[in-house]
Design an enzyme around this catalytic site. Structure first.
Site, PDB file in Angstrom:
ATOM      1  N   HIS A  49       0.847  -1.184   0.000  1.00  0.00           N
ATOM      2  CA  HIS A  49       0.000   0.000   0.000  1.00  0.00           C
ATOM      3  C   HIS A  49       0.886   1.239   0.000  1.00  0.00           C
ATOM      4  O   HIS A  49       2.004   1.217   0.538  1.00  0.00           O
ATOM      5  CB  HIS A  49      -0.890   0.025   1.242  1.00  0.00           C
ATOM      6  CG  HIS A  49      -2.005  -0.963   1.207  1.00  0.00           C
ATOM      7  ND1 HIS A  49      -3.121  -0.821   1.995  1.00  0.00           N
ATOM      8  CD2 HIS A  49      -2.189  -2.099   0.479  1.00  0.00           C
ATOM      9  CE1 HIS A  49      -3.948  -1.823   1.754  1.00  0.00           C
ATOM     10  NE2 HIS A  49      -3.398  -2.621   0.850  1.00  0.00           N
TER      11      HIS A  49
ATOM     12  N   GLU B 273       0.789   3.924   1.737  1.00  0.00           N
ATOM     13  CA  GLU B 273       1.172   4.383   3.072  1.00  0.00           C
ATOM     14  C   GLU B 273       2.334   3.564   3.639  1.00  0.00           C
ATOM     15  O   GLU B 273       3.278   4.128   4.198  1.00  0.00           O
ATOM     16  CB  GLU B 273      -0.022   4.306   4.036  1.00  0.00           C
ATOM     17  CG  GLU B 273      -1.205   5.149   3.615  1.00  0.00           C
ATOM     18  CD  GLU B 273      -2.227   4.399   2.756  1.00  0.00           C
ATOM     19  OE1 GLU B 273      -3.387   4.815   2.761  1.00  0.00           O
ATOM     20  OE2 GLU B 273      -1.853   3.420   2.071  1.00  0.00           O
TER      21      GLU B 273
ATOM     22  N   CYS C 278      -6.365   2.013   5.731  1.00  0.00           N
ATOM     23  CA  CYS C 278      -6.987   0.755   6.131  1.00  0.00           C
ATOM     24  C   CYS C 278      -6.433   0.333   7.499  1.00  0.00           C
ATOM     25  O   CYS C 278      -5.547   0.985   8.051  1.00  0.00           O
ATOM     26  CB  CYS C 278      -6.705  -0.326   5.088  1.00  0.00           C
ATOM     27  SG  CYS C 278      -4.973  -0.872   5.057  1.00  0.00           S
TER      28      CYS C 278
ATOM     29  N   CYS D 229      -2.580  -0.238   7.460  1.00  0.00           N
ATOM     30  CA  CYS D 229      -1.814   1.007   7.404  1.00  0.00           C
ATOM     31  C   CYS D 229      -1.965   1.810   8.690  1.00  0.00           C
ATOM     32  O   CYS D 229      -1.005   2.427   9.159  1.00  0.00           O
ATOM     33  CB  CYS D 229      -2.237   1.824   6.196  1.00  0.00           C
ATOM     34  SG  CYS D 229      -1.796   1.011   4.625  1.00  0.00           S
TER      35      CYS D 229
END
Length: 170
Positions: free
Chosen positions: A63, A65, A93, A96
């Site tokens: 991801h 992040e 999410c 993260c």
């Protein structure tokens, strides 16, 4: 300049940093990745930038992040990202959110809500419980429309592509 988004107030710098994150998200879109981008800022300077690379790497942890946190830790030569702010185009999410807390990021600003996976109130709220060792300031809704449009356009494109593939198989 101060911009108010509901109860949140965003500065000109916040807007500039989110625009940088949106540039990363647009690059993800061009790579057929879910268009999420992030930048990590320390002392007013971008020290890391990333975009989703889940499909490219075939790795669910890639991801934007998380990649930004990793790059930021290398840049500072420290896993503790105290004094850093992360700007991301999508509400973080659960995965993260946990990484942001563990990395000791001071502030997170996100764009569009993620009703399926968002960990700041859209799906669940990891940040409502006071963390025992770290306080993280988190605000959402900055450049929400631009971030949400990019996501909608991406998934519309994916549906069209999948429909074309299905029709060609007939």
């Amino acid at each position: 300049m101060i911009v108010s988004m509901g109860k949140n107030i965003f500065s000109k710098t916040d807007i500039q940093m989110m625009e940088e994150a949106l540039q990363e998200a647009r690059m993800a879109f061009a790579q057929d990745e879910v268009p999420v981008g992030a930048v990590l800022v320390h002392e007013g300077e971008i020290i890391a930038r990333a975009r989703n690379l889940v499909e490219t790497a075939q790795n669910p942890s890639f991801h934007a992040e998380l990649l930004c946190i990793q790059e930021g830790a290398r840049a500072l030569n420290n896993w503790r990202l105290v004094g850093c702010a992360l700007y991301t185009t999508l509400e973080p999410c659960l995965m993260c959110a946990g990484a942001l807390l563990l990395a000791r990021v001071d502030r997170v600003v996100w764009g569009a809500p993620d009703i399926r996976h968002g960990a700041h109130g859209s799906y669940l709220n990891v940040f409502e419980t006071q963390h025992p060792t770290h306080t993280l300031q988190i605000e959402g809704g900055l450049l929400k429309e631009e971030s949400a449009k990019l996501m909608k356009d991406f998934f519309k494109k994916q549906r069209t592509k999948n429909d074309s593939v299905a029709r060609s198989a007939l």
